[in-house]
Scaffold this motif. Structure first.
Motif, short mmCIF file in Angstrom:
data_model
loop_
_atom_site.label_atom_id
_atom_site.label_comp_id
_atom_site.label_asym_id
_atom_site.label_seq_id
_atom_site.Cartn_x
_atom_site.Cartn_y
_atom_site.Cartn_z
N ASN A 20 13.01 1.08 7.09
CA ASN A 20 12.63 -0.31 6.86
C ASN A 20 13.81 -1.14 6.37
O ASN A 20 13.96 -2.30 6.76
CB ASN A 20 11.48 -0.37 5.86
N PHE B 89 11.53 7.00 5.64
CA PHE B 89 10.60 5.91 5.92
C PHE B 89 11.08 4.61 5.29
O PHE B 89 11.11 3.55 5.93
CB PHE B 89 9.22 6.29 5.41
N MET C 225 1.20 5.44 8.97
CA MET C 225 2.57 5.78 8.59
C MET C 225 3.10 6.89 9.48
O MET C 225 2.34 7.65 10.08
CB MET C 225 2.60 6.22 7.11
N TYR C 226 4.43 6.99 9.56
CA TYR C 226 5.06 8.07 10.31
C TYR C 226 5.12 9.30 9.41
O TYR C 226 6.05 9.48 8.62
CB TYR C 226 6.46 7.65 10.76
N THR D 84 8.53 0.39 0.67
CA THR D 84 8.95 -0.23 1.93
C THR D 84 8.76 -1.74 1.89
O THR D 84 9.52 -2.49 2.51
CB THR D 84 8.16 0.35 3.13
#
Length: 321
Positions: A112, A108, A99-100, A157
């Motif tokens: 998406n 996040f 993950m970022y 997400t």
């Protein structure tokens, strides 16, 4: 996590179907998935197998992250690999936490939503975050999330574009008991609303509670498919064990011992009362003969309970045979 999801019945025409036909995937000389065929329809399906069985590889093939080395993976007849239209219909919760972490949970999920080119990305992100009960932590960086929080934001997400197919790889990892129960409720509702929900898990008790069917992988091969109780009944090569309570256990035991359908009959005690423990070597003959013996001898059957028809025992047998 909220129990009631804003994701209502899917709007597509006809039930969504994911189909794998003679799918194999190898990495050099290593065969990770070997000639797997299965059909998965709406509802919740559990994907089981020991470590190294090929579950994660299979989920990546289903989601379109990996191409099959041979065979086909389709959703409603369309291939998942290199198919942008199908990607819009699939949501993936991977086991790995790639993950970022330098951005917030909100950013996040919003990213998406924008990647899917949704008409209102902010509304979609808000809905997904509320569904997994992450509103209070959405502004925080993902780097500061616990394992369970990361699992829930990954779930958001995967849900943000309201997919027809939801694929989850060990989704309960890191969640506390309350979060696991709420995720189970969410998955059950999504499946009941016509979506395909497939998840892998090593927590057999949870699979047993929510999965309408199971798919078992062993050493890269598809070992079994269907309701685990039905799978157990189809295991004709393995003796079936039963606990019986009757009005005359001794007379019933004598009749069963004389019959060729059993390989072991034992008088015992369970929860303070007498029981008959039976090992049926011929399941179909035993099922036919037991009521006949009872009727002929005027014996009342109070209880006939399979003693080995749990998911844990079915899974253990499939893995070790």
């Amino acid at each position: 996590m909220t129990v009631t999801t804003p994701y209502g019945p899917r709007t597509g025409t006809g039930p969504v179907v994911m189909r794998l036909e003679q799918v194999s995937r190898w990495f050099g000389n290593v065969v990770a998935v070997n000639d797997v065929s299965m059909t998965i329809g709406p509802g919740v399906t559990g994907l089981l197998g020991p470590n190294g069985a090929g579950k994660s590889t299979l989920i990546h093939l289903m989601s379109g992250f990996l191409p099959p080395s041979s065979g086909t993976v389709t959703v409603d007849g369309e291939p998942t690999w290199h198919n942008e239209n199908i990607y819009r219909r699939i949501g993936l919760v991977p086991e790995r936490e790639a993950m970022y972490e330098g951005i917030s949970g909100w950013d996040f999920v919003l990213a998406n939503a924008r990647l899917h080119r949704l008409p209102d990305p902010k509304a979609a992100a808000t809905r997904a975050i509320e569904t997994v009960d992450m509103q209070s932590a959405a502004a925080r960086d993902v780097a500061g999330y616990s394992k369970g929080m990361k699992q829930r934001i990954k779930m958001a997400t995967a849900l943000v574009h309201d997919p027809d197919v939801l694929l989850l790889d060990e989704p309960f990892n890191g969640m506390d008991p309350r979060q696991r129960l709420q995720l189970m409720d969410l998955m059950t509702e999504l499946g009941a609303n016509g979506r395909v929900v497939l998840f892998s898990s090593h927590i057999l008790e949870e699979v047993e509670q929510i999965a309408g069917g199971i798919e078992v992988m062993v050493a890269g091969r598809h070992a079994a498919s269907g309701d685990f109780r039905e799978i157990r009944r189809l295991m004709t090569e393995r003796p079936h064990q039963y606990t019986i309570r009757s009005s005359d256990d001794r007379a019933l035991a004598a009749a069963l011992i004389a019959d060729g359908s059993t390989s072991g009959v034992e008088l015992g005690v369970q929860a303070g009362s007498a029981v008959l423990n039976v090992q049926a070597s011929d399941y179909h003959r035993f099922a036919r003969r037991l009521p006949v013996f009872a009727r002929e001898r005027g014996i009342r059957l109070y209880e006939v309970t399979p003693a080995d028809e749990s998911l844990e025992k079915v899974f253990s047998y499939l893995v070790n045979r």
